[in-house]
Design a protein around this motif. Structure first.
Motif, PDB file in Angstrom:
ATOM      1  N   THR A  22      39.979  40.001  48.440  1.00  0.00           N
ATOM      2  CA  THR A  22      39.387  41.375  48.356  1.00  0.00           C
ATOM      3  C   THR A  22      40.661  42.417  48.436  1.00  0.00           C
ATOM      4  O   THR A  22      41.294  42.192  49.238  1.00  0.00           O
ATOM      5  N   ILE A  23      40.710  43.122  47.274  1.00  0.00           N
ATOM      6  CA  ILE A  23      42.095  43.639  47.324  1.00  0.00           C
ATOM      7  C   ILE A  23      41.812  45.121  46.661  1.00  0.00           C
ATOM      8  O   ILE A  23      40.979  45.611  46.001  1.00  0.00           O
ATOM      9  N   PRO A  24      42.585  46.258  47.433  1.00  0.00           N
ATOM     10  CA  PRO A  24      42.190  47.684  46.806  1.00  0.00           C
ATOM     11  C   PRO A  24      42.611  48.160  45.394  1.00  0.00           C
ATOM     12  O   PRO A  24      42.347  48.904  44.912  1.00  0.00           O
ATOM     13  N   PHE A  25      43.555  47.422  44.965  1.00  0.00           N
ATOM     14  CA  PHE A  25      44.478  47.394  43.554  1.00  0.00           C
ATOM     15  C   PHE A  25      44.909  46.382  43.137  1.00  0.00           C
ATOM     16  O   PHE A  25      44.669  45.267  43.641  1.00  0.00           O
ATOM     17  N   VAL A  26      45.279  46.267  41.957  1.00  0.00           N
ATOM     18  CA  VAL A  26      45.734  45.020  41.196  1.00  0.00           C
ATOM     19  C   VAL A  26      47.223  45.344  40.829  1.00  0.00           C
ATOM     20  O   VAL A  26      47.691  46.155  40.300  1.00  0.00           O
ATOM     21  N   GLY A  27      48.190  44.434  41.365  1.00  0.00           N
ATOM     22  CA  GLY A  27      49.416  44.456  41.124  1.00  0.00           C
ATOM     23  C   GLY A  27      50.140  44.881  42.391  1.00  0.00           C
ATOM     24  O   GLY A  27      49.872  44.694  43.574  1.00  0.00           O
ATOM     25  N   ALA A  28      51.480  45.567  42.258  1.00  0.00           N
ATOM     26  CA  ALA A  28      52.069  45.634  43.174  1.00  0.00           C
ATOM     27  C   ALA A  28      51.885  47.013  44.362  1.00  0.00           C
ATOM     28  O   ALA A  28      52.033  47.078  45.586  1.00  0.00           O
ATOM     29  N   THR A  29      51.416  48.356  43.607  1.00  0.00           N
ATOM     30  CA  THR A  29      51.057  49.254  44.214  1.00  0.00           C
ATOM     31  C   THR A  29      49.747  49.875  43.563  1.00  0.00           C
ATOM     32  O   THR A  29      49.308  49.645  42.698  1.00  0.00           O
TER      33      THR A  29
END
Length: 421
Positions: free
Chosen positions: A225-232
């Motif tokens: 579960t991630i807030p965004f995709v990639g580095a930032t």
């Protein structure tokens, strides 16, 4: 727990750790130091000699006392299981390649800057270039909780390393330290590297950046579960999913994203960038949050295990070839109250398992062959006829897909679109 490393505290010979286990030279450390040994606490010495812990690959924790002023060449070389190490302010000199081959290491330094006596290659670890280093760290700015190591920098908490062995880990959005509350805003490079027991990880929306390779080698990971995709959350570079697994570009997603990973839940972002999940072959389920307004070009290109997708009503555009080649995609759900305006060319090209899709009246633009080679597809349109902004070949391949217009179809009792009798 030992006062020094090797035979004597002051001698010039037999300064390798394995000596007390029977190793005649540093080259035999790996043969004689017991593999059950995980922790070494050194209590009183002024230096750690050249190659002292060479190839002590089972050690996970080595404590350096405040009496140490120098660390020799390759002192900890090939300590591949060493997760973290603290360098006290007393250390004036560190020779070259002191941590060569320490592929799992994070270094915490009490000094606020690199000392002049530290060789330019002091933290070089070969294939990963340099081990992550955090400066100005002491007991007031460092904390370990539930196997998660944090440091405080610029008023925020950075998660630097996971040293636990749980199968599921949920990162909290704040931590308490010395009576103060700090937001967890960043996950450092290689923070979860080689955590092979980890199956599920939940990252809070407070996190604004995730370092390169943060989850590299998480070979059992099944759900993230991630807030965004990639580095930032807001940057324009490294927007591909594989970045946090060590992929330098979207072309490498398939090589770095673990094949065990089946589920991705995205919780807070306004767009899914170009080629974000490009060739993420193993993913079966991806949840897009209601905050997303656009899905970029080739965002899910060749995600050929993806079985279903829900397009939330916040999405206004689906980019070129966004779902091109998603051969297992059988269900695409577009909200009845959708604000979707454009479906770009070849958006669903060769989605051969897709059985039906409902195109809402909000869609004013459909690109060239958006649904071409969707051999199982029936299209239901809320509009009564093709709109002027729809390309003439919007659903064309060798044979156009069956299309039902407003008044020619209805929803059955289960909410599925079906043709009128």
């Amino acid at each position: 727990t030992i006062p020094f490393v090797g035979a004597t505290a002051t001698g010039n010979e037999n300064k390798h750790f394995g000596y007390i286990f029977g190793a005649s030279s540093y080259k035999e450390n790996s043969k004689y130091v017991p593999t059950t040994l995980k922790e070494v606490i050194i209590t009183s010495v002024t230096s750690i000699g050249d190659l002292a812990f060479y190839e002590c690959s089972s050690l996970k924790s080595i404590n350096i006392p405040a009496s140490v002023t120098s660390i020799g060449e390759r002192a900890f070389s090939e300590c591949s299981s060493l997760k973290s190490i603290n360098i006290p302010t007393s250390v004036i000199n560190i020779d070259e390649y002191a941590f060569l081959g320490c592929s799992s290491l994070v270094i915490y330094c009490e000094a606020s800057s690199k000392r002049s006596g530290w060789n330019s290659n002091w933290n070089y670890v070969d294939w990963n270039s340099n081990s992550p280093v955090y400066l100005g760290i002491n007991e007031n700015t460092y904390k370990e909780e539930n196997g998660l190591q944090y440091v405080i920098q610029d008023g925020n908490a950075i998660l630097t390393r996971y040293v636990g062995n749980e199968t599921t880990t949920e990162i909290t959005s704040t931590i308490q330290m010395n009576g103060k509350t700090y937001n967890v805003t960043s996950i450092g490079e290689w923070a979860f590297r080689d955590c092979s027991s980890l199956e599920k990880i939940i990252i809070p929306n407070s996190v604004e950046s995730i370092g390169y390779g943060a989850f590299s080698g998480c070979s059992s990971l099944e759900s993230i579960t991630i807030p965004f995709v990639g580095a930032t959350a807001t940057g324009n570079e490294n927007k591909h999913f594989g970045y946090i697994f060590g992929a330098s570009s979207s072309n490498d997603n398939s090589y770095y994203v673990p094949t065990t990973l089946k589920e991705v839940i995205i919780t807070s972002v306004t767009s899914i960038g170009e080629r974000a999940f490009y060739s993420c072959y193993s993913l079966e389920s991806i949840t897009i949050p209601n905050s997303v307004t656009s899905i970029g070009e080739r965002a899910f290109y060749d995600c050929d295990s993806l079985e279903s997708i829900v397009i939330p009503n916040s999405v206004t555009s689906i980019g070129d070839s966004a779902f091109h080649g998603c051969s297992s995609l059988s269900v695409v759900t577009i909200d009845k109250e959708s604000n979707l305006q454009s479906i770009e060319e070849t958006a669903f090209f060769e989605c051969s398992s897709l059985e039906s899709i409902v195109i809402p009246t909000s869609v004013t633009s459909i690109g060239y062959r958006a649904f071409a080679y969707c051999s199982s597809l029936t299209i239901y349109c809320e509009a009564s006829s093709r709109q002027s902004g729809w390309d003439n070949d919007w659903n064309r391949d060798w044979n156009e897909r069956p299309v039902y217009w407003k008044g020619q179809w209805h929803y059955d009792e289960y909410g599925n679109p079906v043709p009128n009798e």
